[in-house]
Structures are given as C-alpha cells and as structure tokens.
Design a protein around this motif. Structure first.
Motif, mmCIF file in Angstrom:
data_model
loop_
_atom_site.group_PDB
_atom_site.id
_atom_site.type_symbol
_atom_site.label_atom_id
_atom_site.label_comp_id
_atom_site.label_asym_id
_atom_site.label_seq_id
_atom_site.Cartn_x
_atom_site.Cartn_y
_atom_site.Cartn_z
ATOM 1 N N UNK A 1 0.179 -1.329 0.192
ATOM 2 C CA UNK A 1 -0.104 0.151 0.203
ATOM 3 C C UNK A 1 0.743 1.285 0.097
ATOM 4 N N UNK A 2 0.856 2.403 -0.952
ATOM 5 C CA UNK A 2 1.347 3.758 -0.894
ATOM 6 C C UNK A 2 0.919 4.479 0.529
ATOM 7 N N UNK A 3 0.042 4.242 0.773
ATOM 8 C CA UNK A 3 -0.573 5.319 1.755
ATOM 9 C C UNK A 3 -0.771 4.883 2.997
ATOM 10 N N UNK A 4 0.186 3.395 3.721
ATOM 11 C CA UNK A 4 -0.246 2.935 4.823
ATOM 12 C C UNK A 4 0.914 3.542 6.075
ATOM 13 N N UNK A 5 1.650 3.698 5.613
ATOM 14 C CA UNK A 5 2.993 4.522 6.470
ATOM 15 C C UNK A 5 1.908 5.906 6.581
ATOM 16 N N UNK A 6 1.350 6.835 6.313
ATOM 17 C CA UNK A 6 0.833 7.708 6.601
ATOM 18 C C UNK A 6 -0.233 7.630 7.145
ATOM 19 N N UNK A 7 -1.070 6.747 7.186
ATOM 20 C CA UNK A 7 -2.310 6.093 7.544
ATOM 21 C C UNK A 7 -1.581 5.717 8.871
ATOM 22 N N UNK A 8 -0.922 5.302 9.140
ATOM 23 C CA UNK A 8 -0.558 4.623 10.610
ATOM 24 C C UNK A 8 -0.264 5.823 11.415
ATOM 25 N N UNK A 9 0.507 7.398 10.909
ATOM 26 C CA UNK A 9 1.538 8.402 11.469
ATOM 27 C C UNK A 9 -0.012 8.757 11.266
ATOM 28 N N UNK A 10 -0.798 9.258 10.842
ATOM 29 C CA UNK A 10 -1.989 9.425 11.773
ATOM 30 C C UNK A 10 -2.528 9.207 13.049
ATOM 31 N N UNK A 11 -3.017 8.008 12.592
ATOM 32 C CA UNK A 11 -3.245 7.128 13.953
ATOM 33 C C UNK A 11 -2.651 7.712 14.505
ATOM 34 N N UNK A 12 -1.334 6.971 14.712
ATOM 35 C CA UNK A 12 -0.956 7.486 16.134
ATOM 36 C C UNK A 12 -0.736 8.378 16.781
ATOM 37 N N UNK A 13 -0.784 10.007 16.059
ATOM 38 C CA UNK A 13 -0.456 11.149 16.161
ATOM 39 C C UNK A 13 -2.133 11.602 16.567
ATOM 40 N N UNK A 14 -2.918 11.231 15.999
ATOM 41 C CA UNK A 14 -4.937 11.893 16.735
ATOM 42 C C UNK A 14 -4.751 10.061 17.954
ATOM 43 N N UNK A 15 -4.260 9.153 18.162
ATOM 44 C CA UNK A 15 -4.788 8.021 19.101
ATOM 45 C C UNK A 15 -2.810 7.641 19.261
ATOM 46 N N UNK A 16 -1.996 8.376 20.355
ATOM 47 C CA UNK A 16 -1.293 8.045 20.945
ATOM 48 C C UNK A 16 -1.070 6.919 21.965
ATOM 49 N N UNK A 17 -2.090 6.466 22.295
ATOM 50 C CA UNK A 17 -2.432 5.467 23.267
ATOM 51 C C UNK A 17 -3.255 3.872 22.181
ATOM 52 N N UNK A 18 -3.107 3.993 21.646
ATOM 53 C CA UNK A 18 -4.103 2.765 20.298
ATOM 54 C C UNK A 18 -2.571 2.010 19.851
ATOM 55 N N UNK A 19 -2.590 0.338 19.460
ATOM 56 C CA UNK A 19 -1.752 0.059 19.772
ATOM 57 C C UNK A 19 -1.788 -0.047 18.039
ATOM 58 N N UNK A 20 -0.850 -0.320 16.884
ATOM 59 C CA UNK A 20 -0.636 -0.179 15.466
ATOM 60 C C UNK A 20 -0.495 -1.213 15.519
ATOM 61 N N UNK A 21 -0.710 -2.602 14.839
ATOM 62 C CA UNK A 21 0.580 -2.937 14.033
ATOM 63 C C UNK A 21 0.309 -3.527 13.112
#
Length: 337
Positions: free
Chosen positions: A104-124
C-alpha cells in the motif's frame, strides 16, 4: 470447511429471493461465486439445501432445517453485537488497529496519522502479496482492516464476506531511468514502450491480464514481465533491464522518473476492507476518513499530478472533499503496481 454466519446469510438470501441469481445480486456477488459457495455449504452439511429448476430454488427438507436454525441464530447474533456496541459505547475509538497491506502506498501515512491522533492505540501491520490471504485473516479476526489495490473497476473477492470501500483511484504510470530516451516527456504512449521489458510487484489479482489486454489494444504483445518487490523493481529499472509499472504517487529515488501513460490505459483502485460483523466495523468510517487523508498527504510531493487530477475528475478522490492538511510530515510509502 467450518460453517459460519455468512454461510447462513447465503442460505437465507436464496430462500428469500427464490433464486441463486437474484440472491447473488442482493448480496453483491457474481452468480458463479455464489453457486460455488452454496456447493461448499451443501458439502459441509451433507446434502442439497435447494431443489433448483427453471422456476427457481425451493428448500429441501434439509434446507428447511438449516433455515429454521438460521432464522434464530442470525437475529440473536445481531442482538449480541448491538448489546456489545452499547456496552462499549463509552469508548470512542478502538484501543488497537491491526492492518494488513498489499504494497500500500499510504499505509505509512495512515499509521502516522492514527498514531498522532491516538497515542495510546496499539497499531500493528502485516504485509502480504495476496489480497485473498489478507481477506481471510480479516474474516478470521486476526486482522481488523485490509488495505489493498485492485485493477480497473474490479473488486476484491467477496468470498470472505468483507465490506470494501474505495479510497481513491490512480492511473498506473511508468518508472524510467533518467537516461531513457522518453524520460524527458511528461506523457508516453504505451506503444512507444513496446520493445521494453517490464517489472511489477506480484499479486493474486488481474493486473497482469489487464496489462496484457492494454498492450493488445495498443497493437503489441509485451515482452518479459518480471515480478519482484519494490527495491528489486527499482534496481532493474536503474540497471536499464526493464521499465516498471507503478502508481502515480510513487516517489522514485535519484536517477529514476515517473511518466504518465497517454490515455491512462491502466487504473489502480485503492480499497479498504473490514468484516461487517467484527468490532472494527464500528470504526470503519473513521479509518476510511483517515485513509483518504493519508492519500491526500501522499499527493503533496506531486504538484504536476495534482494539476492533472484537477482536469481528470474520474481519478483521485472522485468527488470527495480534500481532507485537512497532515498532522506533520511523514515518510513517503512506495509501491509498484
């Protein structure tokens, strides 16, 4: 095969419409795919569930038994999901996001946005070349979302019962070495590349067939098509051994350039999938909105492509409003088509 709720929904749909063809239309499936699925269900249960003739499909005695149970189980499961959603109502966002991606060409940016908006979320994240593998993992509850692409107007297989939504549509472009005779052009016709060898990332979709068909329409048969990962594709292009098929938002390294194919003969639809009965479905709109924003982020290094999208509304976000600016700069994801 283990019997699942989605199989019971298939049986109910056929009984309610009285026809496999009508049920396929109702469920958004191709008729052959639904027929094959019904046959697998019947093998699992040990006998035919419907008598089928020109007048339609009527339940057998075994079919009536299955329908009676399904009409109890499906509403009960829906009630359980509704109650669970109400109980979890105090939680506005999930505590974890498990993504699967096919280059995916946007997976990195998607993870980046979610991590910034929800710092407590676990993202794998989990990577695979196979859309079907990712869909199976989502259906089995081992992933929450699949982020993948499909060629043209096709959609991922409906066999696994996932809901799919389009994020954006990009034309497939060609990656060339800067020293290539056509590298100085903004746009290249496919037939001008007829003597080239090609490279693209592997996958289980129809892209190879769509590419061959596009070449046939241009009047030639493509030479060898290599399959390798992104780094291998770039190495082959850099060495002058092949030209690569890639997405318009691909940002090449020094020495390589992307050029549009005249008439956009190939398209790539970026899709987000989830299981409609999983807890992740409750947050799918949020994730889709974030994926659209991540796609918009990926356009910022490509002003020429942005200008092209303004003149070609059948591509890009296709009528969606442009989301807010990125939270901050993120590393660009790369992918070959």
């Amino acid at each position: 095969m283990n019997l699942e709720l989605r199989h019971l929904k298939v049986v109910c749909a056929i009984a309610e419409t009285g026809s496999v063809t009508k049920a396929a239309s109702t469920l958004g499936l191709a008729q052959p795919a639904l027929t094959a699925q019904l046959q697998r269900i019947e093998r699992t249960l040990g006998g035919p569930l419907f008598e089928r003739d020109r007048r339609g499909a009527r339940p057998t005695a075994l079919g009536e038994l299955v329908l009676a149970r399904a009409r109890v189980l499906l509403p009960a499961m829906k009630g359980l999901q509704d109650e669970a959603a109400r109980l979890a109502g105090a939680v506005d966002t999930p505590r974890r996001y498990r993504f699967g991606g096919v280059n995916s060409p946007i997976l990195g940016r998607l993870v980046h946005r979610l991590a910034a908006e929800q710092p407590q979320a676990q993202i794998t994240t989990y990577a695979s070349w196979s859309v079907d593998e990712l869909a199976q993992l989502v259906a089995n509850g081992r992933l929450d979302y699949a982020l993948t692409g499909v060629c043209g107007d096709s959609t991922p297989s409906a066999e696994f019962g996932l809901s799919w939504r389009e994020v954006a549509v990009d034309p497939v472009v060609v990656l060339l070495p800067e020293r290539h005779p056509l590298a100085g052009r903004d746009e290249v016709s496919l037939v001008e590349l007829r003597r080239e060898q090609w490279v693209a990332a592997p996958g289980d979709g129809c892209f190879g067939d769509c590419f061959a068909a596009a070449c046939a329409r241009a009047g030639f048969t493509p030479r060898k098509l290599y399959e390798t990962d992104v780094r291998g594709s770039m190495d082959l292009v850099e060495a002058g051994e092949a030209v690569a098929l890639c997405q318009a938002t691909f940002r090449p390294v020094a020495g390589l350039v992307t050029r549009r194919l005249a008439g956009a003969p190939l398209r790539w639809r970026l899709m987000l999938g989830w299981h409609p009965e999983a807890p992740a479905a409750g947050f799918a709109d949020l994730v889709l909105e974030t994926a659209v924003a991540a796609y918009t982020d990926s356009l910022s290094p490509h002003p020429d492509y942005l200008a092209w999208l303004a003149e070609n509304p059948d591509f890009g976000l296709r009528g969606r409003a442009i989301p807010p600016a990125p939270v901050d700069d993120a590393v660009d994801g790369v992918r070959t088509a």
